[in-house]
Write a protein that holds these residues in place. Structure first.
Motif, PDB file in Angstrom:
ATOM      1  N   UNK A  99      -4.167  -0.790  10.968  1.00 30.88           N
ATOM      2  CA  UNK A  99      -3.702  -0.327   9.619  1.00 30.88           C
ATOM      3  C   UNK A  99      -2.512   0.619  10.054  1.00 30.88           C
ATOM      4  N   UNK A 100      -1.444   0.093   8.712  1.00 33.85           N
ATOM      5  CA  UNK A 100      -0.326   1.025   8.807  1.00 33.85           C
ATOM      6  C   UNK A 100      -0.507   1.895   7.640  1.00 33.85           C
ATOM      7  N   UNK A 101      -0.098   3.225   7.773  1.00 35.46           N
ATOM      8  CA  UNK A 101      -0.127   4.106   6.194  1.00 35.46           C
ATOM      9  C   UNK A 101       0.972   5.010   7.042  1.00 35.46           C
ATOM     10  N   UNK A 102       2.278   4.994   5.428  1.00 30.54           N
ATOM     11  CA  UNK A 102       2.902   5.698   5.667  1.00 30.54           C
ATOM     12  C   UNK A 102       3.072   6.808   4.200  1.00 30.54           C
ATOM     13  N   UNK A 103       3.385   8.136   4.154  1.00 29.25           N
ATOM     14  CA  UNK A 103       3.559   8.780   3.267  1.00 29.25           C
ATOM     15  C   UNK A 103       4.856   9.155   3.192  1.00 29.25           C
ATOM     16  N   UNK A 104       5.107   9.038   1.732  1.00 34.19           N
ATOM     17  CA  UNK A 104       6.691   8.943   1.289  1.00 34.19           C
ATOM     18  C   UNK A 104       6.880   9.350  -0.081  1.00 34.19           C
ATOM     19  N   UNK A 105       8.433   9.889  -0.273  1.00 36.95           N
ATOM     20  CA  UNK A 105       8.993  10.174  -1.072  1.00 36.95           C
ATOM     21  C   UNK A 105       9.891   9.371  -1.873  1.00 36.95           C
ATOM     22  N   UNK A 106       9.705   9.920  -3.511  1.00 36.90           N
ATOM     23  CA  UNK A 106      11.119   8.674  -3.947  1.00 36.90           C
ATOM     24  C   UNK A 106      12.406   9.669  -3.257  1.00 36.90           C
ATOM     25  N   UNK A 107      13.267   8.385  -3.458  1.00 31.86           N
ATOM     26  CA  UNK A 107      15.057   8.927  -2.958  1.00 31.86           C
ATOM     27  C   UNK A 107      15.409   8.545  -3.812  1.00 31.86           C
ATOM     28  N   UNK A 108      15.257   7.912  -5.156  1.00 30.70           N
ATOM     29  CA  UNK A 108      15.973   7.983  -5.789  1.00 30.70           C
ATOM     30  C   UNK A 108      15.468   7.856  -7.290  1.00 30.70           C
ATOM     31  N   UNK A 138     -13.357  -2.564   9.202  1.00 29.38           N
ATOM     32  CA  UNK A 138     -12.001  -3.047   8.913  1.00 29.38           C
ATOM     33  C   UNK A 138     -10.799  -3.649  10.278  1.00 29.38           C
ATOM     34  N   UNK A 139     -12.031  -2.048  11.294  1.00 24.53           N
ATOM     35  CA  UNK A 139     -11.254  -2.586  12.912  1.00 24.53           C
ATOM     36  C   UNK A 139     -11.178  -3.515  13.743  1.00 24.53           C
ATOM     37  N   UNK A 140     -12.705  -4.565  13.860  1.00 19.39           N
ATOM     38  CA  UNK A 140     -12.517  -5.578  14.288  1.00 19.39           C
ATOM     39  C   UNK A 140     -11.689  -6.889  13.735  1.00 19.39           C
ATOM     40  N   UNK A 141     -11.766  -6.305  12.298  1.00 23.97           N
ATOM     41  CA  UNK A 141     -11.076  -7.711  11.293  1.00 23.97           C
ATOM     42  C   UNK A 141      -9.764  -7.651  10.857  1.00 23.97           C
ATOM     43  N   UNK A 142      -9.277  -6.732  12.010  1.00 25.19           N
ATOM     44  CA  UNK A 142      -8.326  -7.165  11.035  1.00 25.19           C
ATOM     45  C   UNK A 142      -6.830  -7.363  12.696  1.00 25.19           C
TER      46      UNK A 142
END
Length: 92
Positions: A83-92, A75-79
């Protein structure tokens, strides 16, 4: 549980190719034992994957799968941007 959000922005001329690649990635990933959720959302050229994993070892296993590594490499040449990757935790 671990939550991940990945954002993939395709170049306009590569939308169909990226879409096919993302669909393959989603179908393969959903077979993984530690995968709780691997949902795909999109607009015209932006693909958002919302992921939930049972645990870190399961996510580590996923990150080392050849179909994910192949997707990242191909995908490197196609984007339009990295690519953004976010590791998250639930807040509420």
């Amino acid at each position: 549980m671990i939550s991940i959000t990945a954002i993939i922005k395709s170049k306009k001329e590569n939308i169909e190719e990226v879409k096919n690649m993302v669909h393959f990635l989603v179908n393969e990933t959903r077979k993984e034992e530690a995968c709780i959720r691997y949902d795909l959302h999109n607009t015209e050229n932006v693909f958002i994957i919302w992921e939930e994993w049972k645990d870190q070892p399961g996510l580590d296993f996923h990150n080392n799968q050849s179909y994910l590594q192949d997707f990242i490499k191909k995908s490197e040449g196609l984007v339009a941007s990295p690519i953004q990757v976010y590791k998250t935790t639930q807040s509420l």
